[in-house]
Design a protein around this motif. Structure first.
Motif, mmCIF file in Angstrom:
data_model
loop_
_atom_site.group_PDB
_atom_site.id
_atom_site.type_symbol
_atom_site.label_atom_id
_atom_site.label_comp_id
_atom_site.label_asym_id
_atom_site.label_seq_id
_atom_site.Cartn_x
_atom_site.Cartn_y
_atom_site.Cartn_z
ATOM 1 N N GLU A 56 0.876 -1.168 0.000
ATOM 2 C CA GLU A 56 0.000 0.000 0.000
ATOM 3 C C GLU A 56 0.916 1.221 0.000
ATOM 4 O O GLU A 56 1.751 1.365 0.895
ATOM 5 N N ASN A 57 0.769 2.075 -1.030
ATOM 6 C CA ASN A 57 1.638 3.248 -1.183
ATOM 7 C C ASN A 57 3.117 2.863 -1.170
ATOM 8 O O ASN A 57 3.931 3.485 -0.496
ATOM 9 N N GLU A 58 3.440 1.767 -1.858
ATOM 10 C CA GLU A 58 4.807 1.254 -2.006
ATOM 11 C C GLU A 58 5.436 0.781 -0.697
ATOM 12 O O GLU A 58 6.652 0.638 -0.594
ATOM 13 N N VAL A 59 4.602 0.524 0.320
ATOM 14 C CA VAL A 59 5.071 -0.005 1.600
ATOM 15 C C VAL A 59 4.396 -1.353 1.829
ATOM 16 O O VAL A 59 3.177 -1.470 1.672
ATOM 17 N N GLN A 76 -1.447 -8.817 7.831
ATOM 18 C CA GLN A 76 -1.333 -7.369 7.663
ATOM 19 C C GLN A 76 -0.451 -6.821 8.778
ATOM 20 O O GLN A 76 -0.173 -7.518 9.759
ATOM 21 N N THR A 77 -0.025 -5.590 8.626
ATOM 22 C CA THR A 77 0.877 -4.995 9.620
ATOM 23 C C THR A 77 0.146 -4.318 10.771
ATOM 24 O O THR A 77 0.767 -4.001 11.774
ATOM 25 N N HIS A 78 -1.158 -4.095 10.657
ATOM 26 C CA HIS A 78 -1.870 -3.490 11.779
ATOM 27 C C HIS A 78 -2.757 -4.526 12.473
ATOM 28 O O HIS A 78 -3.295 -5.433 11.845
ATOM 29 N N PHE A 93 3.812 -8.758 11.808
ATOM 30 C CA PHE A 93 2.585 -9.066 11.084
ATOM 31 C C PHE A 93 1.531 -9.700 11.987
ATOM 32 O O PHE A 93 1.849 -10.400 12.950
ATOM 33 N N TYR A 94 0.271 -9.450 11.630
ATOM 34 C CA TYR A 94 -0.873 -10.022 12.314
ATOM 35 C C TYR A 94 -1.604 -10.905 11.311
ATOM 36 O O TYR A 94 -1.901 -10.467 10.205
#
Length: 194
Positions: free
Chosen positions: A74-77, A96-98, A109-110
């Motif tokens: 997402e947005n190159e991240v 995902q990271t959040h 990661f979650y």
């Protein structure tokens, strides 16, 4: 003395260790030999190489099973990973990271429960009975702790004879080889292979 003082916890521990060592004995007797390890560090293209190989095999009418886990950006991240069932081309979000409600945390990661269930189903013996080759992206530290795809890999090694292609971080190659008693796996470095 400990057994008489705390019989239940000691027996639980012995039972858990017995299952662990029984698994090790089963794997050492099998000595899985037709394994390819695609190695590299994060970002070296392990998933990309596995995805390209899977397409190549499928285009040559070779029954191909397993999972590929491409990164999601997402947005190159990098924001997580998806999971693709190679046999069906179905795709599901794996991590995902959040943080989200009830998600399993591994590193930064979650993980979604549905994603893990989806991956285990794609790697099941039942879904790979006709596979001529199976891919697993990736076997890492979580699997070395008996989580993630560890049980699926164990079952595939013991119950199937098809070749396995595993993505493994370079730092973990020796541990993965030892843990699953892989006999002389072919090692391919992702960043040096087209």
């Amino acid at each position: 003395r400990d057994i008489f003082k705390k019989p239940i916890p000691i027996l639980r521990q012995l039972t858990a260790q017995a299952e662990f060592w029984l698994g090790k004995v089963e794997l050492s007797l099998k000595k899985k030999s037709n394994v390819i390890l695609v190695t590299g560090d994060t970002g070296d293209g392990k998933s990309t190489l596995l995805a390209e190989l899977a397409i190549l095999f499928k285009n040559h009418n070779i029954q191909t099973g397993g999972i590929i886990s491409p990164a999601v950006f997402e947005n190159e991240v990098k924001s997580g990973y998806d999971l693709i069932d190679i046999a069906t081309s179905e795709r599901q979000r794996l991590s995902q990271t959040h943080k989200g409600e009830g998600m399993i945390n591994v590193g930064r990661f979650y993980f979604f429960d549905d994603g893990i269930v989806f991956g285990k189903a794609a790697l099941s013996i039942a879904n790979n009975q006709n596979s001529q080759i199976v891919f697993i992206d990736e076997i890492g530290a979580w699997e070395l702790q008996g989580q993630g795809w560890a049980e699926s890999l164990h079952e595939l090694i013991l119950r199937c004879d098809m070749p396995l292609v595993l993505a493994v971080n370079t730092k973990l190659v020796a541990q993965v080889t030892d843990s699953w008693q892989l006999h002389e796996p072919l090692i391919i470095e992702a960043k040096n292979t087209s």
